[in-house]
Scaffold this motif. Sequence first.
Motif, PDB file in Angstrom:
ATOM      1  N   GLY A  95      31.187  49.675  35.973  1.00 38.82           N
ATOM      2  CA  GLY A  95      30.202  48.894  35.236  1.00 38.82           C
ATOM      3  C   GLY A  95      29.512  49.633  34.114  1.00 38.82           C
ATOM      4  N   ASP A  96      29.838  50.909  33.924  1.00 34.83           N
ATOM      5  CA  ASP A  96      29.139  51.699  32.910  1.00 34.83           C
ATOM      6  C   ASP A  96      29.687  51.398  31.514  1.00 34.83           C
ATOM      7  OD1 ASP A  96      27.223  54.259  32.737  1.00 34.83           O
ATOM      8  OD2 ASP A  96      28.816  54.453  31.253  1.00 34.83           O
ATOM      9  N   GLU A  97      28.809  51.039  30.601  1.00 37.21           N
ATOM     10  CA  GLU A  97      29.228  50.650  29.255  1.00 37.21           C
ATOM     11  C   GLU A  97      29.795  51.824  28.464  1.00 37.21           C
ATOM     12  OE1 GLU A  97      26.421  46.887  28.064  1.00 37.21           O
ATOM     13  OE2 GLU A  97      25.526  48.887  27.899  1.00 37.21           O
ATOM     14  N   VAL A  98      29.246  53.017  28.656  1.00 33.19           N
ATOM     15  CA  VAL A  98      29.745  54.181  27.921  1.00 33.19           C
ATOM     16  C   VAL A  98      31.154  54.535  28.373  1.00 33.19           C
ATOM     17  CG1 VAL A  98      29.378  56.626  27.429  1.00 33.19           C
ATOM     18  CG2 VAL A  98      27.427  55.070  27.518  1.00 33.19           C
ATOM     19  N   VAL A  99      31.395  54.499  29.679  1.00 31.68           N
ATOM     20  CA  VAL A  99      32.734  54.783  30.191  1.00 31.68           C
ATOM     21  C   VAL A  99      33.737  53.792  29.617  1.00 31.68           C
ATOM     22  CG1 VAL A  99      34.175  54.895  32.256  1.00 31.68           C
ATOM     23  CG2 VAL A  99      31.864  55.840  32.309  1.00 31.68           C
ATOM     24  N   ALA A 100      33.368  52.523  29.587  1.00 35.63           N
ATOM     25  CA  ALA A 100      34.264  51.504  29.037  1.00 35.63           C
ATOM     26  C   ALA A 100      34.527  51.743  27.557  1.00 35.63           C
ATOM     27  CB  ALA A 100      33.668  50.116  29.253  1.00 35.63           C
ATOM     28  N   ALA A 101      33.466  52.043  26.804  1.00 34.57           N
ATOM     29  CA  ALA A 101      33.621  52.260  25.362  1.00 34.57           C
ATOM     30  C   ALA A 101      34.418  53.520  25.060  1.00 34.57           C
ATOM     31  CB  ALA A 101      32.240  52.344  24.713  1.00 34.57           C
ATOM     32  N   ALA A 102      34.377  54.491  25.978  1.00 32.15           N
ATOM     33  CA  ALA A 102      35.028  55.784  25.730  1.00 32.15           C
ATOM     34  C   ALA A 102      36.515  55.792  26.048  1.00 32.15           C
ATOM     35  CB  ALA A 102      34.337  56.876  26.550  1.00 32.15           C
ATOM     36  N   ARG A 103      37.008  54.810  26.777  1.00 34.19           N
ATOM     37  CA  ARG A 103      38.403  54.863  27.250  1.00 34.19           C
ATOM     38  C   ARG A 103      39.426  55.056  26.132  1.00 34.19           C
ATOM     39  NH1 ARG A 103      36.716  50.348  31.350  1.00 34.19           N
ATOM     40  NH2 ARG A 103      36.196  51.650  33.167  1.00 34.19           N
ATOM     41  N   PRO A 104      39.385  54.260  25.044  1.00 32.99           N
ATOM     42  CA  PRO A 104      40.380  54.472  23.989  1.00 32.99           C
ATOM     43  C   PRO A 104      40.282  55.859  23.353  1.00 32.99           C
ATOM     44  CG  PRO A 104      39.305  52.335  23.745  1.00 32.99           C
ATOM     45  CD  PRO A 104      38.525  53.089  24.762  1.00 32.99           C
ATOM     46  N   THR A 105      39.050  56.348  23.180  1.00 32.13           N
ATOM     47  CA  THR A 105      38.868  57.673  22.583  1.00 32.13           C
ATOM     48  C   THR A 105      39.381  58.765  23.509  1.00 32.13           C
ATOM     49  OG1 THR A 105      36.962  56.965  21.267  1.00 32.13           O
ATOM     50  CG2 THR A 105      37.152  59.319  21.742  1.00 32.13           C
ATOM     51  N   LEU A 106      39.131  58.646  24.806  1.00 33.97           N
ATOM     52  CA  LEU A 106      39.625  59.640  25.755  1.00 33.97           C
ATOM     53  C   LEU A 106      41.146  59.644  25.789  1.00 33.97           C
ATOM     54  CD1 LEU A 106      37.152  59.098  28.751  1.00 33.97           C
ATOM     55  CD2 LEU A 106      37.028  60.833  26.954  1.00 33.97           C
ATOM     56  N   ASP A 107      41.740  58.464  25.744  1.00 30.79           N
ATOM     57  CA  ASP A 107      43.208  58.378  25.733  1.00 30.79           C
ATOM     58  C   ASP A 107      43.781  59.066  24.487  1.00 30.79           C
ATOM     59  OD1 ASP A 107      43.200  56.963  28.094  1.00 30.79           O
ATOM     60  OD2 ASP A 107      43.317  54.997  27.122  1.00 30.79           O
ATOM     61  N   ARG A 108      43.171  58.793  23.343  1.00 36.37           N
ATOM     62  CA  ARG A 108      43.670  59.390  22.103  1.00 36.37           C
ATOM     63  C   ARG A 108      43.453  60.897  22.099  1.00 36.37           C
ATOM     64  NH1 ARG A 108      42.159  57.545  15.891  1.00 36.37           N
ATOM     65  NH2 ARG A 108      43.145  59.334  14.844  1.00 36.37           N
ATOM     66  N   LEU A 109      42.303  61.344  22.577  1.00 34.30           N
ATOM     67  CA  LEU A 109      42.024  62.780  22.628  1.00 34.30           C
ATOM     68  C   LEU A 109      43.016  63.483  23.554  1.00 34.30           C
ATOM     69  CD1 LEU A 109      40.153  65.064  21.705  1.00 34.30           C
ATOM     70  CD2 LEU A 109      38.610  64.476  23.594  1.00 34.30           C
ATOM     71  N   SER A 110      43.361  62.835  24.654  1.00 35.26           N
ATOM     72  CA  SER A 110      44.359  63.392  25.568  1.00 35.26           C
ATOM     73  C   SER A 110      45.719  63.510  24.885  1.00 35.26           C
ATOM     74  CB  SER A 110      44.463  62.504  26.812  1.00 35.26           C
ATOM     75  OG  SER A 110      45.482  62.945  27.672  1.00 35.26           O
ATOM     76  N   ASP A 111      46.099  62.480  24.143  1.00 41.14           N
ATOM     77  CA  ASP A 111      47.383  62.515  23.432  1.00 41.14           C
ATOM     78  C   ASP A 111      47.390  63.581  22.338  1.00 41.14           C
ATOM     79  OD1 ASP A 111      48.361  60.467  24.997  1.00 41.14           O
ATOM     80  OD2 ASP A 111      47.857  58.894  23.559  1.00 41.14           O
ATOM     81  N   ASP A 112      46.259  63.697  21.625  1.00 44.26           N
ATOM     82  CA  ASP A 112      46.192  64.639  20.505  1.00 44.26           C
ATOM     83  C   ASP A 112      46.242  66.094  20.960  1.00 44.26           C
ATOM     84  OD1 ASP A 112      46.043  62.535  18.755  1.00 44.26           O
ATOM     85  OD2 ASP A 112      43.869  62.668  18.441  1.00 44.26           O
ATOM     86  N   THR A 113      45.580  66.397  22.082  1.00 44.15           N
ATOM     87  CA  THR A 113      45.472  67.787  22.526  1.00 44.15           C
ATOM     88  C   THR A 113      46.483  68.154  23.600  1.00 44.15           C
ATOM     89  OG1 THR A 113      43.847  67.262  24.249  1.00 44.15           O
ATOM     90  CG2 THR A 113      42.995  67.760  22.040  1.00 44.15           C
ATOM     91  N   THR A 114      46.964  67.172  24.353  1.00 45.02           N
ATOM     92  CA  THR A 114      47.836  67.340  25.529  1.00 45.02           C
ATOM     93  C   THR A 114      47.159  68.115  26.655  1.00 45.02           C
ATOM     94  OG1 THR A 114      48.978  69.409  24.905  1.00 45.02           O
ATOM     95  CG2 THR A 114      49.864  67.328  24.022  1.00 45.02           C
ATOM     96  N   GLU A 115      45.820  68.269  26.565  1.00 49.31           N
ATOM     97  CA  GLU A 115      45.069  69.025  27.571  1.00 49.31           C
ATOM     98  C   GLU A 115      44.184  68.090  28.397  1.00 49.31           C
ATOM     99  OE1 GLU A 115      45.873  71.945  28.103  1.00 49.31           O
ATOM    100  OE2 GLU A 115      46.702  72.741  26.240  1.00 49.31           O
TER     101      GLU A 115
END
Length: 266
Positions: A95-115
């Motif tokens: 239910g956390d709005e920040v977690v929901a808003a962050a999902r696409p950014t976290l996915d992209r950051l994971s892809d960009d860094t592979t870490e």
Amino acid sequence: MSAAAPGRAAESGAAQGGGQVKSAVRTVELLEYFAGRPGMHSLAAVQEAVGYPKSSLYMLLRTLVELGWVETDATGTRYGIGVRALLVGTSYIDGDEVVAAARPTLDRLSDDTTETIHLARLDGTNVVYLATRQSQHYLRPFTRVGRRLPAHSTALGKALLATYSDEQVRSMLPESLHRLTENTVTDREKLIEELHTVRAQGYAVDREEATLGLRCFSVAIPYRTPARDAISCTVPVARLTPAHEQMIKDALFHARDRLTLATRRL
């Protein structure tokens, strides 16, 4: 604070605050005790830690067992956190709005860094992990959602503490800080000096201060002031080169900018 302090704090708070219900405070403190100490614990060990009268503690534990918030072993003499706590924790994340808003950014950051990527929130003097993206490499750290670490020992925590003033940090942290590894900064004033650098450069670094063999870089998300949440990238030092480090920092800055836009109305 002594081991018995939680129970005394509950009684003191109930007497002084006027609005606290002692049984409710004790219930919450007991659940937090189990949440911070995985595994099963004897009644004597719990009683020594929380300081409640043994008879009332036993009745409270039995009630929580019946409701599913606490579990007991086959002998009925040892206790641990129950599945109901997991359901509530999951509900908080979902239910956390920040977690929901962050999902696409976290996915992209994971892809960009592979870490390994983390989103964490400051909770008192600790950081709590709200979301994780695992590294794509065989050699990788493991951090579960819900894990709690002292803020001073992590890049996430330092990025968040740097958004507070020096005096606020002094009021939050004791002079002597808990050591997790041989690299942990344990002197509050030295930590504050490092926070000056964090403010100037815009990111924080954990140099094997929480876990040996791991270096972490983090930036705070400035949708609040002081900041409440931060994102990080963790990499084994064996795989960290100057070029890879610079790439991680650049990716974190880009992610911070995207998250700042995504959370601007929160």
